[in-house]
Write an enzyme that holds these catalytic residues in place. Structure first.
Site, PDB file in Angstrom:
ATOM      1  CG  ASP A 112      -1.672  -1.332   1.571  1.00  0.00           C
ATOM      2  OD1 ASP A 112      -2.375  -1.704   0.317  1.00  0.00           O
ATOM      3  OD2 ASP A 112      -1.607  -1.909   2.468  1.00  0.00           O
ATOM      4  CG  HIS A 146      -3.515  -4.991   3.068  1.00  0.00           C
ATOM      5  ND1 HIS A 146      -3.165  -4.317   2.066  1.00  0.00           N
ATOM      6  CD2 HIS A 146      -4.098  -6.044   2.401  1.00  0.00           C
ATOM      7  CE1 HIS A 146      -3.205  -4.648   0.989  1.00  0.00           C
ATOM      8  NE2 HIS A 146      -3.600  -6.078   1.235  1.00  0.00           N
TER       9      HIS A 146
HETATM   10  P1  NAD Z   1      -2.232 -18.356  -4.449  1.00  0.00           P
HETATM   11  O1  NAD Z   1      -3.507 -18.940  -4.442  1.00  0.00           O
HETATM   12  O2  NAD Z   1      -1.409 -18.200  -5.752  1.00  0.00           O
HETATM   13  O3  NAD Z   1      -1.142 -19.053  -3.408  1.00  0.00           O
HETATM   14  C1  NAD Z   1      -1.512 -19.467  -2.134  1.00  0.00           C
HETATM   15  C2  NAD Z   1      -0.758 -20.838  -1.768  1.00  0.00           C
HETATM   16  O4  NAD Z   1      -1.054 -20.923  -0.344  1.00  0.00           O
HETATM   17  C3  NAD Z   1      -1.263 -21.920  -2.488  1.00  0.00           C
HETATM   18  O5  NAD Z   1      -0.414 -22.545  -3.153  1.00  0.00           O
HETATM   19  C4  NAD Z   1      -1.830 -22.837  -1.418  1.00  0.00           C
HETATM   20  O6  NAD Z   1      -1.933 -24.147  -1.804  1.00  0.00           O
HETATM   21  C5  NAD Z   1      -1.059 -22.243  -0.209  1.00  0.00           C
HETATM   22  N1  NAD Z   1      -1.636 -22.650   1.065  1.00  0.00           N
HETATM   23  C6  NAD Z   1      -2.830 -22.342   1.531  1.00  0.00           C
HETATM   24  N2  NAD Z   1      -3.116 -23.009   2.971  1.00  0.00           N
HETATM   25  C7  NAD Z   1      -1.915 -23.028   3.323  1.00  0.00           C
HETATM   26  C8  NAD Z   1      -1.275 -23.754   4.539  1.00  0.00           C
HETATM   27  N3  NAD Z   1      -2.315 -23.885   5.456  1.00  0.00           N
HETATM   28  N4  NAD Z   1       0.003 -23.686   4.612  1.00  0.00           N
HETATM   29  C9  NAD Z   1       0.781 -23.432   3.477  1.00  0.00           C
HETATM   30  N5  NAD Z   1       0.245 -23.090   2.277  1.00  0.00           N
HETATM   31  C10 NAD Z   1      -1.010 -22.805   1.993  1.00  0.00           C
HETATM   32  O7  NAD Z   1      -2.245 -16.860  -3.729  1.00  0.00           O
HETATM   33  P2  NAD Z   1      -1.188 -15.739  -3.817  1.00  0.00           P
HETATM   34  O8  NAD Z   1      -1.710 -14.950  -4.996  1.00  0.00           O
HETATM   35  O9  NAD Z   1       0.153 -16.085  -3.831  1.00  0.00           O
HETATM   36  O10 NAD Z   1      -1.775 -14.817  -2.536  1.00  0.00           O
HETATM   37  C11 NAD Z   1      -1.549 -15.384  -1.307  1.00  0.00           C
HETATM   38  C12 NAD Z   1      -2.030 -14.421  -0.135  1.00  0.00           C
HETATM   39  O11 NAD Z   1      -1.659 -13.198  -0.338  1.00  0.00           O
HETATM   40  C13 NAD Z   1      -3.605 -14.241  -0.485  1.00  0.00           C
HETATM   41  O12 NAD Z   1      -4.371 -14.334   0.779  1.00  0.00           O
HETATM   42  C14 NAD Z   1      -3.615 -12.935  -0.963  1.00  0.00           C
HETATM   43  O13 NAD Z   1      -5.012 -12.280  -0.853  1.00  0.00           O
HETATM   44  C15 NAD Z   1      -2.699 -12.169  -0.191  1.00  0.00           C
HETATM   45  N6  NAD Z   1      -2.186 -10.943  -0.814  1.00  0.00           N
HETATM   46  C16 NAD Z   1      -1.826  -9.933   0.254  1.00  0.00           C
HETATM   47  C17 NAD Z   1      -1.133  -8.802  -0.068  1.00  0.00           C
HETATM   48  C18 NAD Z   1      -0.646  -7.826   1.047  1.00  0.00           C
HETATM   49  O14 NAD Z   1      -0.423  -6.653   0.573  1.00  0.00           O
HETATM   50  N7  NAD Z   1      -0.892  -7.925   2.350  1.00  0.00           N
HETATM   51  C19 NAD Z   1      -0.778  -8.495  -1.318  1.00  0.00           C
HETATM   52  C20 NAD Z   1      -1.365  -9.730  -2.325  1.00  0.00           C
HETATM   53  C21 NAD Z   1      -1.805 -10.634  -1.955  1.00  0.00           C
HETATM   54  C1  LMR Z   2      -3.789  -6.581  -2.740  1.00  0.00           C
HETATM   55  O1  LMR Z   2      -3.666  -5.430  -1.902  1.00  0.00           O
HETATM   56  O2  LMR Z   2      -3.431  -6.285  -3.847  1.00  0.00           O
HETATM   57  C2  LMR Z   2      -4.041  -7.845  -1.943  1.00  0.00           C
HETATM   58  O3  LMR Z   2      -4.362  -7.636  -0.707  1.00  0.00           O
HETATM   59  C3  LMR Z   2      -4.922  -8.826  -2.767  1.00  0.00           C
HETATM   60  C4  LMR Z   2      -6.401  -8.244  -2.502  1.00  0.00           C
HETATM   61  O4  LMR Z   2      -7.071  -8.995  -2.221  1.00  0.00           O
HETATM   62  O5  LMR Z   2      -6.617  -6.908  -2.997  1.00  0.00           O
END
Ligand code: NAD
Ligand code: LMR
Length: 332
Positions: A163, A191
């Site tokens: 962010d 967030h």
């Molecule tokens: P993705 O679906 O590509 O990958 C997530 C992975 O986590 C999968 O491979 C799944 O098998 C694994 N997983 C699920 N439960 C698990 C567990 N208990 N232990 C280990 N692994 C586990 O998703 P992504 O695009 O990589 O996103 C992951 C997370 O990050 C999502 O919750 C997304 O919303 C979040 N995210 C946060 C931010 C932020 O700024 N905070 C930014 C982008 C994404």
């Molecule tokens: C983001 O900010 O890109 C992540 O938290 C993914 C989402 O769900 O917005």
């Protein structure tokens, strides 16, 4: 002999991790340290990590140490210095027949993951371990994990660096500056769409945002909604949530914690509230942080908040209190 650092990454077969993991061992993020990796996935997909390990080996990263992949989080957590908790379900997908629209809708699905992982980190991680929760809803997941860890010498953070990078990018365009000219970019609160990117306290080439920007119409109708809704905009366009920018933000958070913060600057992450800025205690809330020479991370004090900022931050902390109430059963 070179220093070593042990890093656990969950969700290692997911899209963020594919961009994140190679850059943990590229000699930039942890400097000259040798990086031992524990890559964790759920049992259903853990074998896919064999392919990722092959690619890491084929990349000849000089700072890569031992690499292991597993679905045993507890075993992986032993004596780890860093935990990057990415593993969880993103929004935008259909789950049990319903499209998940808001990050908070993920609370009941993802929250439970952080009870077991938190307990293992508290018991087996290093006493000064640093934990960065990326998986959404990141703040409340971090609250659940920190509570289960019950080990206050470890630092639990939820990621708001993405962010702050987004805010820096938008502000640099408005001010005809480079992103590197912008410092002190603080994200307050959750967030989520209620986050408050603090344009007043940011500085562009030493001038405060308060002095540099008087166009409140642009702030209210352009800047704030753009930053607050950027995650959704990426999902709507890509059909998947942000990955390479999220990975970069996780790396930037690690780098910010591994190196002393320049005097007068700060970085953004959400940590447990302690009464600073009159924020309600016991939530994981975005605040300004700095890393000291001894590697400890503290909340920067004495940032002046306008009435406008206080009002916005309150909306976000109220949301965090609501999220906390919704997961009461996971905080026992
Ligand atoms: P993705 O679906 O590509 O990958 C997530 C992975 O986590 C999968 O491979 C799944 O098998 C694994 N997983 C699920 N439960 C698990 C567990 N208990 N232990 C280990 N692994 C586990 O998703 P992504 O695009 O990589 O996103 C992951 C997370 O990050 C999502 O919750 C997304 O919303 C979040 N995210 C946060 C931010 C932020 O700024 N905070 C930014 C982008 C994404
Ligand atoms: C983001 O900010 O890109 C992540 O938290 C993914 C989402 O769900 O917005």
């Amino acid at each position: 002999m070179k220093e070593r650092v042990k890093v656990v990454v969950t969700g290692a077969a997911g899209q963020i991790s594919y961009s994140l993991i190679p850059r943990l061992v590229d000699g930039h993020t942890f400097g000259d340290k040798i990086v031992d990796l524990e890559l964790v996935e759920i049992p259903q997909v853990v074998e896919k990590l064999d392919g990722l390990v092959m690619e890491l080996e084929d990349s000849n990263f000089p700072n890569m140490g031992n690499v292991n992949f597993t679905s045993d989080f507890e075993g992986a957590a032993k004596d780890a210095d860093w935990f990057l908790l990415v593993g969880s379900i993103p929004r935008g997908i259909v789950y049990n027949g319903k499209k998940i629209e808001e990050r908070a809708d993920l609370l009941q699905i993802n929250g439970g993951i952080f009870v077991g992982q938190g307990k293992a980190i508290g018991e087996h991680g290093k006493s000064d371990a640093k934990v960065l929760v990326v998986g959404n809803p990141a703040n409340t997941n971090a609250l659940i994990g920190r509570h289960a860890a019950n080990n206050p010498s470890q630092l639990w953070m939820a990621m708001t660096m993405l962010d702050s990078s987004r805010a820096q990018s938008v502000l640099s365009k408005k001010l005809n500056a480079c992103v590197a000219d912008i410092s002190k970019m603080i994200i307050w609160g959750n967030h989520s769409p209620t986050m408050y990117p603090d344009f007043e306290n940011m500085e562009c080439n030493g001038q405060s945002g308060k002095d540099a920007i008087s166009d409140m119409d642009w702030i209210n109708n352009n800047f704030l909604p753009t930053v607050q809704q950027r995650g959704k905009a990426v999902i709507d366009s890509r059909g998947a949530s942000s990955a390479t920018s999220a990975a970069k933000a996780a790396l930037d958070t690690v780098i910010a914690c591994e190196n002393a913060t320049a005097p007068g600057d700060c970085f953004s992450a959400a940590v447990i509230t302690d009464g600073s800025y009159d924020l309600p205690e016991g939530i994981i809330c975005g605040m300004p942080l700095r890393t000291l020479e001894d590697g400890s991370v503290e909340i920067v004090q004495n940032v002046v908040l306008s009435e406008f900022a206080k009002e916005k931050i309150k909306i976000s902390t109220n949301e965090l209190l609501e999220e906390r109430a919704a997961v009461e059963d996971l905080l026992k």
